[in-house]
Scaffold this active site. Sequence first.
Site, short mmCIF file in Angstrom:
data_model
loop_
_atom_site.label_atom_id
_atom_site.label_comp_id
_atom_site.label_asym_id
_atom_site.label_seq_id
_atom_site.Cartn_x
_atom_site.Cartn_y
_atom_site.Cartn_z
CD GLU A 6 -0.98 -2.17 2.44
OE1 GLU A 6 0.17 -2.53 2.08
OE2 GLU A 6 -1.54 -2.61 3.45
CB CYS B 134 -0.30 -0.12 6.06
SG CYS B 134 1.21 -0.95 5.54
#
Lengths: 352, 352
Positions: free
Chosen positions: B54, B91
């Site tokens: 990501e 994340c």
Amino acid sequence: MSLERASFMQACLELAQIPDHGLLPNPRVGAIIVYQSKIIAEGFHRGPGTPHAEIAAIRNAEKKGFRKFSQSDLYVNLEPCCHLNKRTPPCAPQLIEKAFKNIFIAHLDPHPLVRGNGRDQLRKSGIKVSVGLLNEAAQDLNQAFIKNQTRSETYITMKLALSFDGKMANDSGQSQWITSEASRSFVHQLRNQTTAIGVGSRTIEIDDPRLSIRLRQKSEKFSKLVIFGRPKDLKSKKVWKVFGPGRIIIWDEKIEKLPRRLYEDHGIYQLLVEGGPKLASSLLLKGLADELHLFYGRGFIGGKGRFSLGRDWTLKSLADSVSFQPQSAGLIGPDLYANGRLNVYRYHPKNR
Amino acid sequence: MSLERASFMQACLELAQIPDHGLLPNPRVGAIIVYQSKIIAEGFHRGPGTPHAEIAAIRNAEKKGFRKFSQSDLYVNLEPCCHLNKRTPPCAPQLIEKAFKNIFIAHLDPHPLVRGNGRDQLRKSGIKVSVGLLNEAAQDLNQAFIKNQTRSETYITMKLALSFDGKMANDSGQSQWITSEASRSFVHQLRNQTTAIGVGSRTIEIDDPRLSIRLRQKSEKFSKLVIFGRPKDLKSKKVWKVFGPGRIIIWDEKIEKLPRRLYEDHGIYQLLVEGGPKLASSLLLKGLADELHLFYGRGFIGGKGRFSLGRDWTLKSLADSVSFQPQSAGLIGPDLYANGRLNVYRYHPKNR
């Protein structure tokens, strides 16, 4: 080699493969007519007694009102025939009548009555004839036909159904079913290609199979059956009803004589052997199996391998083993499938 | 299921597969950022210590000057992480900062410190999060990671090289080489994916292999080696030089303990077993092999099958065999290859 020409010949090879049944004693042939770099018409051979591929292509062109054959090229994977010894008239004279500009042939016809004579007739008429385009691929398509014509021998295909650890049955002899319904259904397609089926007498005695071909409707279309060894009480078995006395051959001679005798005495062009480990091992070791259809299924069944291949072989080194390299492979249902040739037949006279 | 969304998730799965080496203990992850139905940026994870997929995708988008994250969707095959117990920052907070409109996740992270917490953090921030797109395909990609995380066990992959009639060596023990150089080269790719390699002591004694990984340059990157049984005179063997004492594990306990002990005591995430027939048979029969890489080569070698699988199995019926269904198959050089799973690991909590 011109890419355009190769792709036209490739189209012939694909046409030749359309029939899902065997065409033997005839070869698989496709033909296309090309005018100004475009395919005008296609044709392929559907089996004995039906028009040859070249003639089918000409008729298809004419149906569309096409007439410019003398400005067209014809592509065909096998040399056009020139002999009268069959049900349909020879092709070469008909191609000469149309006065094609060029004729591209993948390879010469190994049939004893052709072998370059078709090419020569065409050339004498003024047609430019080129032989050799995709020669090997075209010969791969007609291995049984080429073996028949060049050696007067039956082409022998073998189906093997093995567990992933290489057993044809578990130690108590159970083999139904190692492979899946999907694979067994595919075997019916293989049966549909062949002239005859071969099994060991043990299979007849124990499994009592019908050995029919699901894809064929009428019993007249069934193949002949070759039984290796003499089964007891054959008349009570299902194959007796399916094949009947005239179409059952009991083989108890030396195995080496098989390809020649089946061809010459029994008119068998291709034999699909679905035998047990003994028969299969013998055909493999003696180099008599031409082509293999290998199915691995079920899983790992272990045991001492009473029913595995080559139990009585005493090869000293890995280098002595019967080499095999599959040419194609994939999954059929849950099973692993591979197909390949053990013998390769080529007809290579002066091809030009 | 929207076809467009599925194709975006498919793109993530393909990105995840780019690294040709193993990433364990980390999973394979790919991510893409979509703005107005177009892929703006891609990212994938390259292994422990490097950015998660990501974050890689966000950085790639920013490099292009893209800023409209709050009007964009993020696709990622694994739930974004939220824990600090690793080398890279979590994340989820970074995705919250970018305020993505939608986040599509294939499946929740089975890691004990995540398991839905990442999803919940994102949702609390107001991001719409959807879980379950291509769930099964995504889990197939990370079977070893899922087994590690959900069972605290090593994922066991087995390589088998067999003759077409299922022997691992001829009766005199000769096994070099049943498969071709092409297949053996592919095995080096498999070695490059795994944490450790396992072999039987007999292989060390007789073949004296290096068991190196051609694709890795430095010895530090070599896997650990698990030797089953105690080889005599190990120190004179090549593996002693390649692996050294700290990286060789001698296994002589009960085989059932293998997956748990290797994971918990030795930190081995994946073991590639290249053992002989005894070890392979035992792992198969006891259901300890998770995945198979099967190579059939050379041809038919026959004999009594001294070195074939399951010699000491006494399964009564075909139904008792160790079932195997390959999921993919093909040719590698002249050899037949199949790959498939014997065990399937799934992480299925409330996924939504």
